[in-house]
Design a protein around this motif. Sequence first.
Motif, short mmCIF file in Angstrom:
data_model
loop_
_atom_site.label_atom_id
_atom_site.label_comp_id
_atom_site.label_asym_id
_atom_site.label_seq_id
_atom_site.Cartn_x
_atom_site.Cartn_y
_atom_site.Cartn_z
N MET A 31 11.91 -7.64 10.71
CA MET A 31 12.49 -7.00 9.72
C MET A 31 12.17 -8.01 8.57
O MET A 31 12.54 -9.45 8.67
CB MET A 31 13.59 -6.63 9.49
N ALA A 32 11.38 -7.82 7.36
CA ALA A 32 11.38 -9.07 6.54
C ALA A 32 12.34 -9.18 5.71
O ALA A 32 13.42 -8.23 5.59
CB ALA A 32 10.29 -8.45 5.43
N ARG A 33 12.67 -10.62 5.25
CA ARG A 33 13.85 -10.78 4.62
C ARG A 33 13.89 -10.24 3.22
O ARG A 33 13.07 -10.78 2.60
CB ARG A 33 14.25 -12.24 4.78
N ILE A 34 14.88 -9.46 2.77
CA ILE A 34 14.76 -8.90 1.29
C ILE A 34 15.75 -9.44 0.54
O ILE A 34 16.82 -9.39 1.06
CB ILE A 34 14.83 -7.42 1.16
N ASN A 35 15.28 -10.29 -0.37
CA ASN A 35 16.22 -10.94 -1.44
C ASN A 35 17.26 -11.58 -0.54
O ASN A 35 18.53 -11.38 -0.44
CB ASN A 35 16.90 -10.14 -2.51
N PRO A 36 16.92 -12.64 0.20
CA PRO A 36 17.84 -13.31 1.32
C PRO A 36 19.07 -14.00 0.39
O PRO A 36 19.94 -14.05 0.99
CB PRO A 36 17.27 -14.29 1.91
N ASN A 41 6.84 -3.18 6.86
CA ASN A 41 8.04 -2.58 6.29
C ASN A 41 7.66 -1.57 5.23
O ASN A 41 7.15 -1.60 4.15
CB ASN A 41 8.62 -3.81 5.50
N GLU A 42 7.93 -0.27 5.85
CA GLU A 42 7.37 0.93 5.15
C GLU A 42 7.86 1.01 3.52
O GLU A 42 7.13 1.20 2.65
CB GLU A 42 7.78 2.25 5.75
N ALA A 43 9.18 0.51 3.45
CA ALA A 43 9.78 0.52 2.09
C ALA A 43 8.90 -0.01 1.13
O ALA A 43 8.71 0.22 -0.13
CB ALA A 43 11.13 -0.05 1.79
N ILE A 44 8.51 -1.55 1.66
CA ILE A 44 7.68 -2.36 0.59
C ILE A 44 6.32 -1.67 0.54
O ILE A 44 5.91 -1.76 -0.78
CB ILE A 44 7.75 -3.73 1.15
N VAL A 45 5.56 -1.24 1.61
CA VAL A 45 4.57 -0.88 1.51
C VAL A 45 4.30 0.20 0.43
O VAL A 45 3.54 0.43 -0.31
CB VAL A 45 3.79 -0.47 2.82
N GLU A 46 5.07 1.32 0.88
CA GLU A 46 5.26 2.37 0.16
C GLU A 46 5.66 2.35 -1.37
O GLU A 46 4.84 2.53 -2.29
CB GLU A 46 6.33 3.35 0.37
N ALA A 47 6.54 1.39 -1.74
CA ALA A 47 6.85 1.33 -2.97
C ALA A 47 6.20 0.41 -3.93
O ALA A 47 5.90 0.69 -4.98
CB ALA A 47 8.35 0.73 -3.08
N TYR A 48 5.70 -0.57 -3.25
CA TYR A 48 4.88 -1.53 -3.90
C TYR A 48 3.21 -1.43 -3.85
O TYR A 48 2.36 -2.35 -4.61
CB TYR A 48 5.31 -3.06 -3.79
N GLY A 102 1.69 1.39 -2.82
CA GLY A 102 1.32 3.02 -2.82
C GLY A 102 0.66 3.54 -1.50
O GLY A 102 0.81 4.80 -1.37
N SER A 103 0.33 2.72 -0.61
CA SER A 103 -0.25 3.14 0.54
C SER A 103 -0.26 2.15 1.71
O SER A 103 0.05 0.91 1.21
CB SER A 103 -1.68 3.54 0.47
N PRO A 104 -0.35 2.46 2.96
CA PRO A 104 -0.17 1.25 3.99
C PRO A 104 -1.26 0.13 3.76
O PRO A 104 -2.29 0.28 3.29
CB PRO A 104 -0.58 1.97 5.37
N VAL A 105 -0.65 -1.17 4.11
CA VAL A 105 -1.78 -2.24 3.88
C VAL A 105 -2.40 -2.18 5.08
O VAL A 105 -1.87 -2.43 6.01
CB VAL A 105 -1.03 -3.42 3.62
N VAL A 106 -3.60 -2.10 5.38
CA VAL A 106 -4.42 -1.81 6.40
C VAL A 106 -5.60 -3.09 6.41
O VAL A 106 -5.94 -3.31 5.33
CB VAL A 106 -5.15 -0.41 6.53
N GLU A 107 -5.85 -3.45 7.58
CA GLU A 107 -7.04 -4.58 7.79
C GLU A 107 -8.24 -3.71 7.54
O GLU A 107 -8.66 -2.54 7.83
CB GLU A 107 -7.13 -5.11 9.22
N ALA A 108 -9.22 -4.72 6.81
CA ALA A 108 -10.48 -4.03 6.85
C ALA A 108 -11.46 -3.90 7.94
O ALA A 108 -11.01 -4.46 8.84
CB ALA A 108 -11.20 -4.78 5.53
#
Length: 280
Positions: free
Chosen positions: A1-6, A265-272, A274-280
């Motif tokens: 889990m990424a540390r959000i605003n630790p 982290n779906e919350a980050i990916v979705e919110a910031y 807009g779509s999943p971050v995928v490898e090219a």
Amino acid sequence: MARINPGLGQGFSGNQDGLLVSFDAVIDVRNVTKRFGGLTAVDNCSLQVGRGSITGLIGPNGAGKSTLFNIVAGNIVPDHGQIMFDGADVTGLAPHQLFRAGMLRTFQIAHEFSHMTALENLMMVPGDQPGEHLSNVWFRPHRARSRETEVRKKALDVIDFLKLGHVRNELAGNLSGGQKKLLELGRTMMVDAKIVLLDEVAAGVNKTLLQDLAGNIERMNRELGYTFFVIEHDMDLIGRLCDPVIVMAQGEKIAEGPMSEIRANEAIVEAYFGSPVVEA
Ligand SMILES: Nc1ncnc2c1ncn2[C@@H]1O[C@H](COP(=O)(O)OP(=O)(O)OP(=O)(O)O)[C@@H](O)[C@H]1O
């Protein structure tokens, strides 16, 4: 889990068990705010770049990344907060003062340098070479010559490290986009850098040369101990090079962790993004 605003205190970071462990920060951004008129570009932002790390800074357009980067590099003075560099408060210092202190930022090779060879470009980097002062040339020619020999040797070592030997006598203006980026990187190796700031290093570089560039950044980090702070839109490059990755949105740091955690982290990916971050 990424540390959000630790929200951890300066000089400390959380380990997996949530315990505080000491943290050696080269750059320590403390509660920095920058407003442009009514717009808050950087909003009470705190983040750190650990010694020996390749720390990435990502986020959506307008998140405040460039503003924060420019504040760290001394190009913009913050309204509030502090920039600590290697333990010293450097808030408000100019880029040339930070350069002398060991904070280097890569820049495009200026037009006038494009008429010099790759080797000469590197040899130009260290300021106040004794040979540049007329009094030294006239009264202490040996000292000037030995200093030039030293600088030339260092430049050749850098050329060698970056595997640019075949173009060392080529005019910088004739180099390919990727070779120019390598030369820019090489210039940071001519002085003793405590940190190198890389700003959109992938822009305009083709995929093959980008691998070469990334490989050299990794080697500088692993073999020579360089610390990097990287702002980059190319997520593949960030994913390959950076740990940790810091995510900014609306002027604040919203997450920090390895890219694998950020991507997961779906919350980050979705919110910031807009779509999943995928490898090219
Ligand atoms: N000199 C300026 N004057 C006014 N507003 C500015 C200035 N520089 C940046 N901004 C604004 O501050 C906000 C943050 O901009 P910034 O360039 O730092 O974001 P960014 O995360 O680097 O975005 P991008 O990824 O698009 O480069 C934006 O809304 C931008 O329009």
